[in-house]
Design a protein around this motif. Structure first.
Motif, PDB file in Angstrom:
ATOM      1  N   ASP A  25     -21.146   4.656   2.217  1.00 27.19           N
ATOM      2  CA  ASP A  25     -21.093   3.210   1.974  1.00 27.19           C
ATOM      3  C   ASP A  25     -20.673   2.918   0.533  1.00 27.19           C
ATOM      4  O   ASP A  25     -21.340   3.315  -0.412  1.00 27.19           O
ATOM      5  CB  ASP A  25     -22.472   2.616   2.257  1.00 27.19           C
ATOM      6  CG  ASP A  25     -22.503   1.108   2.116  1.00 27.19           C
ATOM      7  OD1 ASP A  25     -21.435   0.500   1.906  1.00 27.19           O
ATOM      8  OD2 ASP A  25     -23.602   0.537   2.214  1.00 27.19           O
ATOM      9  N   LYS A  26     -19.566   2.184   0.380  1.00 27.50           N
ATOM     10  CA  LYS A  26     -19.050   1.832  -0.943  1.00 27.50           C
ATOM     11  C   LYS A  26     -19.148   0.328  -1.195  1.00 27.50           C
ATOM     12  O   LYS A  26     -18.380  -0.230  -1.985  1.00 27.50           O
ATOM     13  CB  LYS A  26     -17.597   2.290  -1.076  1.00 27.50           C
ATOM     14  CG  LYS A  26     -17.416   3.796  -0.905  1.00 27.50           C
ATOM     15  CD  LYS A  26     -15.951   4.202  -1.010  1.00 27.50           C
ATOM     16  CE  LYS A  26     -15.779   5.696  -0.774  1.00 27.50           C
ATOM     17  NZ  LYS A  26     -14.364   6.114  -0.847  1.00 27.50           N
ATOM     18  N   GLY A  68      -7.271  -3.287  -4.583  1.00 30.79           N
ATOM     19  CA  GLY A  68      -8.577  -2.846  -4.104  1.00 30.79           C
ATOM     20  C   GLY A  68      -8.937  -1.412  -4.388  1.00 30.79           C
ATOM     21  O   GLY A  68     -10.102  -1.047  -4.291  1.00 30.79           O
ATOM     22  N   ARG A  69      -7.988  -0.555  -4.777  1.00 33.69           N
ATOM     23  CA  ARG A  69      -8.305   0.874  -4.914  1.00 33.69           C
ATOM     24  C   ARG A  69      -9.170   1.175  -6.131  1.00 33.69           C
ATOM     25  O   ARG A  69      -9.957   2.132  -6.108  1.00 33.69           O
ATOM     26  CB  ARG A  69      -7.015   1.712  -5.001  1.00 33.69           C
ATOM     27  CG  ARG A  69      -6.181   1.778  -3.757  1.00 33.69           C
ATOM     28  CD  ARG A  69      -6.933   2.241  -2.524  1.00 33.69           C
ATOM     29  NE  ARG A  69      -7.462   3.584  -2.605  1.00 33.69           N
ATOM     30  CZ  ARG A  69      -6.807   4.690  -2.290  1.00 33.69           C
ATOM     31  NH1 ARG A  69      -5.547   4.613  -1.884  1.00 33.69           N
ATOM     32  NH2 ARG A  69      -7.394   5.864  -2.352  1.00 33.69           N
ATOM     33  N   ARG A 105       0.868  -1.184   0.000  1.00 35.94           N
ATOM     34  CA  ARG A 105       0.000   0.000   0.000  1.00 35.94           C
ATOM     35  C   ARG A 105       0.900   1.228   0.000  1.00 35.94           C
ATOM     36  O   ARG A 105       1.631   1.488   0.958  1.00 35.94           O
ATOM     37  CB  ARG A 105      -0.901  -0.010   1.234  1.00 35.94           C
ATOM     38  CG  ARG A 105      -1.750   1.250   1.395  1.00 35.94           C
ATOM     39  CD  ARG A 105      -2.800   1.056   2.464  1.00 35.94           C
ATOM     40  NE  ARG A 105      -2.225   0.732   3.754  1.00 35.94           N
ATOM     41  CZ  ARG A 105      -1.874   1.635   4.684  1.00 35.94           C
ATOM     42  NH1 ARG A 105      -2.015   2.936   4.413  1.00 35.94           N
ATOM     43  NH2 ARG A 105      -1.377   1.257   5.837  1.00 35.94           N
ATOM     44  N   ARG A 151      -5.316  -1.910   1.242  1.00 34.82           N
ATOM     45  CA  ARG A 151      -4.769  -3.189   1.691  1.00 34.82           C
ATOM     46  C   ARG A 151      -3.269  -3.219   1.414  1.00 34.82           C
ATOM     47  O   ARG A 151      -2.759  -2.492   0.572  1.00 34.82           O
ATOM     48  CB  ARG A 151      -5.408  -4.367   0.938  1.00 34.82           C
ATOM     49  CG  ARG A 151      -6.889  -4.545   1.141  1.00 34.82           C
ATOM     50  CD  ARG A 151      -7.309  -5.986   0.822  1.00 34.82           C
ATOM     51  NE  ARG A 151      -6.834  -6.462  -0.459  1.00 34.82           N
ATOM     52  CZ  ARG A 151      -7.528  -6.449  -1.593  1.00 34.82           C
ATOM     53  NH1 ARG A 151      -8.759  -5.952  -1.601  1.00 34.82           N
ATOM     54  NH2 ARG A 151      -7.027  -6.929  -2.712  1.00 34.82           N
ATOM     55  N   ASP A 195      -6.933   8.985   1.404  1.00 36.10           N
ATOM     56  CA  ASP A 195      -7.208   7.578   1.696  1.00 36.10           C
ATOM     57  C   ASP A 195      -8.684   7.232   1.565  1.00 36.10           C
ATOM     58  O   ASP A 195      -9.042   6.086   1.309  1.00 36.10           O
ATOM     59  CB  ASP A 195      -6.731   7.225   3.116  1.00 36.10           C
ATOM     60  CG  ASP A 195      -5.222   7.058   3.210  1.00 36.10           C
ATOM     61  OD1 ASP A 195      -4.558   7.099   2.158  1.00 36.10           O
ATOM     62  OD2 ASP A 195      -4.714   6.896   4.332  1.00 36.10           O
ATOM     63  N   GLY A 247     -11.478   2.607  -3.542  1.00 37.44           N
ATOM     64  CA  GLY A 247     -11.795   1.393  -2.811  1.00 37.44           C
ATOM     65  C   GLY A 247     -10.943   1.204  -1.566  1.00 37.44           C
ATOM     66  O   GLY A 247     -10.282   2.123  -1.079  1.00 37.44           O
ATOM     67  N   GLU A 248     -10.949  -0.009  -1.084  1.00 40.28           N
ATOM     68  CA  GLU A 248     -10.316  -0.316   0.195  1.00 40.28           C
ATOM     69  C   GLU A 248      -8.793  -0.194   0.125  1.00 40.28           C
ATOM     70  O   GLU A 248      -8.183  -0.245  -0.935  1.00 40.28           O
ATOM     71  CB  GLU A 248     -10.678  -1.747   0.601  1.00 40.28           C
ATOM     72  CG  GLU A 248     -10.194  -2.798  -0.385  1.00 40.28           C
ATOM     73  CD  GLU A 248     -10.641  -4.195   0.007  1.00 40.28           C
ATOM     74  OE1 GLU A 248     -10.709  -4.469   1.210  1.00 40.28           O
ATOM     75  OE2 GLU A 248     -10.918  -4.998  -0.907  1.00 40.28           O
TER      76      GLU A 248
END
Length: 360
Positions: A321-322, A354-355, A23, A38, A31, A35-36
């Motif tokens: 919420d994504k 994940g992004r 990451r 990781r 940030d 997306g998430e």
């Protein structure tokens, strides 16, 4: 090779050997975007400093970990700027994050975005190889312009180490005008004015008021302000508004934060500037002459994305919420091309998993 760059290369090679995701970490001010997050943190902040700056050539080369505020201060000393007004959002925003996110501020519709000012870049790819693309002049690319592809890539193609960018002189004159009108009239006027010889640099409509910023030669600004009318806002007050809008610290985004805390989503809609008002439940703010529209709403994601597609654009979950994905689904051909580009630069899928969601 400098010691910070060598340490970064060694870390990437080690991650590649062990197939361990990374990451990429800069200031952390974006940030929330995409997306998430990781992977093991790979800190690029030690890659800091301005490598070269030629004010007479309007070109600066700067390392990725350099604070954006530091770069802007150095440019301001020479009466120059990054004309696309990159958002900071919070203290600590870096040059690498600016490029990776590819986001621009209020002047985007008038002057272009981040990618339009990128001349060259150095990255470390997923094999731990240091690659350089482009240069320090506009006409320096034959074939695929990789440096510009980095803008908005969210760190998926490699670790951005250094970039060369075109800068511009600060406009000598500026004025902000306020007009009371509803959204439909604001969109109509913004589109009419965009087709005229006016020094427009930014616009924003919210809650019955359209604000229009003029920038350029003092005589041109004065003439345009007299021609358009409206209420003249003092520059000191107007500057605070445009900076607050850029960094999302103004009243609309305060309202949005409260709504998101109660279960709504804040959406960023990129649509045709000429699209009419998008009929969705919630509160809207319109920028870029109609091309960027913010929506805070409890509407279902599918409905928001369909409305954006009907307006010839796409919708991104900015805050909230994504679970269904932050970004608008790509057409199959574009998604396939992006996956192929990712595989070419990062064959072991190391960087920022994940992004970008489905493009990975």
């Amino acid at each position: 090779m400098s010691a910070p760059l060598q340490r970064l290369v060694d870390a990437v090679r080690d991650a590649a050997d062990r197939r361990r995701p990374l990451r990429i970490v800069g200031g952390g001010t974006k940030d929330f975007y995409g997306g998430e997050l990781r992977g093991e943190a790979l800190d690029v902040k030690p890659l800091a400093g301005i490598s070269a700056y030629e004010p007479t050539e309007l070109v600066v080369t700067v390392r990725a970990g350099t604070p954006l505020a530091e770069l802007e201060a150095a440019l301001a000393e020479k009466g120059q700027c990054l004309p696309f007004e990159p958002p900071h959002y919070a203290e600590g925003s870096t040059v690498g994050g600016m490029v990776a996110a590819g986001l621009s501020g209020p002047a985007r519709a008038a002057v272009g975005g981040v990618r339009d000012y990128l001349l060259g870049a150095t990255i470390v790819n997923g094999r731990g190889e240091t690659l350089s693309f482009g240069g320090q002049v506009m006409k320096n690319v034959a074939g695929y312009d990789v440096s510009r592809a980095l803008a908005g890539s969210m760190g998926q193609l490699g670790v951005i180490c250094e970039v060369s960018m075109k800068v511009l002189p600060v406009a000598p004159g500026r004025a902000t005008l306020r007009f009371d009108m509803d959204q439909a009239n604001a969109l109509r006027h913004a589109n009419e004015w965009a087709g005229q010889a006016l020094p427009l640099s930014a616009s924003a409509w919210w809650d019955g008021a359209l604000l229009l910023r003029l920038q350029g030669a003092q005589a041109a600004v004065a003439s345009a302000a007299q021609r358009l009318g409206g209420e003249r806002i003092p520059n000191e007050l107007a500057d605070g508004f445009w900076t607050g809008l850029r960094d999302q610290h103004d009243e609309y985004f305060d309202h949005a934060a409260a709504a998101v805390a109660s279960g709504s989503r804040l959406w960023r809609l990129s649509v045709a500037a000429t699209a009419p008002r998008i009929e969705l439940r919630g509160e809207q703010l319109v920028e870029w002459g109609g091309a960027q529209r913010w929506l805070v709403s409890d509407e279902p994601p599918a409905r928001v994305r369909q409305a954006a597609a009907d307006a010839l654009g796409h919708a991104t979950v900015w805050r909230g919420d994504k679970a269904g994905g932050a970004f608008h689904p790509l057409p199959p051909v574009q998604a396939r091309l992006q996956r192929a580009l990712k595989a070419a630069f990062d064959p072991f899928q190391l960087f920022n998993p994940g992004r970008l969601g489905e493009t990975e």
